[in-house]
Design a protein around this motif. Sequence first.
Motif, PDB file in Angstrom:
ATOM      1  N   ALA B  60       0.837  -1.208   0.000  1.00 33.84           N
ATOM      2  CA  ALA B  60       0.000   0.000   0.000  1.00 33.84           C
ATOM      3  C   ALA B  60       0.869   1.255   0.000  1.00 33.84           C
ATOM      4  CB  ALA B  60      -0.912  -0.012   1.224  1.00 33.84           C
ATOM      5  N   VAL B  61       1.937   1.240   0.790  1.00 30.74           N
ATOM      6  CA  VAL B  61       2.813   2.417   0.838  1.00 30.74           C
ATOM      7  C   VAL B  61       3.490   2.617  -0.517  1.00 30.74           C
ATOM      8  CG1 VAL B  61       4.905   3.393   1.865  1.00 30.74           C
ATOM      9  CG2 VAL B  61       3.218   2.257   3.313  1.00 30.74           C
ATOM     10  N   MET B  62       3.985   1.528  -1.101  1.00 31.76           N
ATOM     11  CA  MET B  62       4.693   1.657  -2.383  1.00 31.76           C
ATOM     12  C   MET B  62       3.732   2.130  -3.479  1.00 31.76           C
ATOM     13  SD  MET B  62       7.661   1.134  -1.414  1.00 31.76           S
ATOM     14  CE  MET B  62       8.582   1.249  -2.931  1.00 31.76           C
ATOM     15  N   ARG B  64       1.235   4.118  -2.978  1.00 35.45           N
ATOM     16  CA  ARG B  64       1.057   5.556  -2.752  1.00 35.45           C
ATOM     17  C   ARG B  64       2.251   6.355  -3.269  1.00 35.45           C
ATOM     18  NH1 ARG B  64      -1.617   7.616   2.832  1.00 35.45           N
ATOM     19  NH2 ARG B  64      -3.676   6.830   2.492  1.00 35.45           N
ATOM     20  N   LEU B  65       3.410   5.729  -3.186  1.00 35.92           N
ATOM     21  CA  LEU B  65       4.623   6.453  -3.589  1.00 35.92           C
ATOM     22  C   LEU B  65       4.880   6.364  -5.080  1.00 35.92           C
ATOM     23  CD1 LEU B  65       7.133   5.495  -0.777  1.00 35.92           C
ATOM     24  CD2 LEU B  65       6.014   7.675  -1.135  1.00 35.92           C
ATOM     25  N   SER B  66       4.217   5.424  -5.735  1.00 38.45           N
ATOM     26  CA  SER B  66       4.482   5.201  -7.150  1.00 38.45           C
ATOM     27  C   SER B  66       4.361   6.512  -7.914  1.00 38.45           C
ATOM     28  CB  SER B  66       3.469   4.192  -7.680  1.00 38.45           C
ATOM     29  OG  SER B  66       3.556   4.157  -9.067  1.00 38.45           O
ATOM     30  N   ARG B  68       6.052   9.176  -7.385  1.00 35.07           N
ATOM     31  CA  ARG B  68       6.364  10.381  -6.624  1.00 35.07           C
ATOM     32  C   ARG B  68       7.832  10.780  -6.711  1.00 35.07           C
ATOM     33  NH1 ARG B  68       2.843  12.601  -2.709  1.00 35.07           N
ATOM     34  NH2 ARG B  68       1.017  11.317  -2.381  1.00 35.07           N
TER      35      ARG B  68
END
Lengths: 201, 516
Positions: B60-62, B64-66, B68
């Motif tokens: 989930a974090v990755m 969100r960061l995709s 960025r």
Amino acid sequence: MPSHASSDFPKSPDPADLSTDEIVAAVLAGDLEAYRQIVLRYQNEVMRVVNALVFDLSAREDIVQQVFVRAYLALDQYESGRGFGKWLKAIARNLVREELRKTLRHRGRVEAYAKLALERLDSPDDEELRLAREQALRDCLETLEQQDTHAARAVRWHYLEARQTADIAVEMKRSAGAVRTLLYRARALLRDCLESKLASP
Amino acid sequence: MKRLDELTQLAIEGSLSADEEAELERLLASGTEVKRRFQELIDTEIALRCLDERLDLSDAVMARLSGRAMPPLSVLPAPPASEPVSKDSFEGKVERWTLRLIVPIAAAAAVTLAFALFHDRTDFEAPALAVTGTVRVADESGKEAAPDRPLRPGDLIRVPTGAAGTLSYRDETRIDLTAGAEVRVDSDPARGGEKSKSLELVVGTLAAEVAVQPAGQPLVVRTPHAVAVVRGTRFILEAQDDRTRLEVSEGRVDFFAAGATHPAVVTAGRFAEVDPSAGAVVPLVRPLRHTDGLLALYTFEEGSGETVHDRSEQGDALDLTLSGAGADPLEWLPGGGIRFGKKGHLATRRPARKIIEACRSSDEITVEAWVEAAPSVASGPARIVTLSRASERLNFTLAQGDSQGDPERRYVARLRSSKTVADWPAPVGSATGRLSHLVLVREAGGRETFWLDGERIGERNAGGSLKEWFDDLPLGIGDDPGGENRSWRGSCHLVAIYRRALAPAEVMDHHEAGPR
């Protein structure tokens, strides 16, 4: 079709083998995927801070994710060697404070518990003692099942499924006040049980 | 110790009064044994809260960061004057001062170069402007351009009320300008690279369909508050006086708050807003509302008057009008929403046939509302959203309380099928003065779910069908239309009705999207 497996190119080191500061350097150099290792390494610590202060289950997960996004965006401000976990937990605490301010109506009152919990979370953490306490608590929960089934059920619903007392009251066909009393009794029993378990060698 | 336990319990529950807090502090100061027990109770609480199964949130974090990662310098909006530098060493200070000296010189050189390129450029592609009605174009000095002159860098296009314009580029990129929009052409080529398409949306709304742009040469659209960097996608950008909103329907857009260096990546089906007063560095990205199967939508953004318009754009509009003898004026809430006075409700002037017929046919329905509960209920269930004339002539209602009023502070749903019309109460304490998201979903066959704030709070198999629904009922908000004895005095921010059962993920999207 060329096979990547048989390639002679030198292999990048596995992020799992690197120190956190080395991973941070790799992320800052553009290796976004290396950041996954940071998440895997620190998510439980961050969850512990967030769980201690936020009760809503979905909000917890969202805040934990936000902590890692915020840390990523500020990664160039992390000072190598200063303790990444400590830096990350400071971000988590700040974010939780912001969320509590935004979402909770009785701000002052809620912060009373948050303040107390933050003090405890800020105190030097003995990982071994914390793990021992966690295991002892699980054992105590099993003991509680035998001592008081209703109290144990209320604890499980409240803490493991993050259900509100009002919801538990409907399920148990009791008043919300009765559920609160049940939880109160359960906490006291668990504390006593923990004390005896941690005191015994 | 018993009193200590009680006070700690209250602190944990968040219901410690100021006096009790002072009492707790006095107790804690009275001895180390008291303090030790208190710390143990807090530690037990923390340990209990941390007992749940550990989750892996790395995916989930990755996600969100995709995307960025820092974009190339050429597409960055105005960088801040100085980035925080964490190094405190001598080398760090030297590096910082070197940067402070070199960066402005380099920036000045870049601006000079860009300025030279700008004026000597032969690669500037003037978009063609097609218009409906009278659209005015003024050059950089403010002088009005002749109607047939090709567009030049710096031209400002003004689209007045009743008119529309479309900018077209050779690569089939198309940008529709709606009435009220003001757009400056190629206002700042240095920001997007010399060959990039560049626009400034001064105010108003544009809808863009952008062909895939060459690598490193994205389309850049600036507004007073934000910068959108586009490599090929469909989106709508709206610049208001105080904020900029971006909605993406295809592909992705990197969306920067003005002056920020990190974008929010807005992908298909999501939106983001830059609101300088909120102070967010990276705009919050949220899902767009789903529109498939929408029958009626009320957003309460009129701001005045006695009519709330159906904004679904599906079939005949089912507008709601203030009704009831001696109705008090609606209180319009800032940012959208209404609060009822002591008397009056909203109702359609005719039966809500488009809802009734569609749901009879599909055997499904979703009723959704963003509301704040009424402080009290005289006679319930007090109708929040209702398709009814009275209790015995009712197809559905989302309501608050029961026939005793609302002693238990809870919402309630009632949905007529050929088998049942039983009340379905939400948990005790669910009806609060806090903004809440209520959703009632029925799937064909009769499985129903009741949602509160993105959480499934109930599930049942009601069975039957909707084919026996009354066919002559109006839609009401705040009371039974014509009945006026199930009065609800809360505030309402959004109401939507669908001919289909929204999927759980869609319900959660709508909760995340919020009422705006």
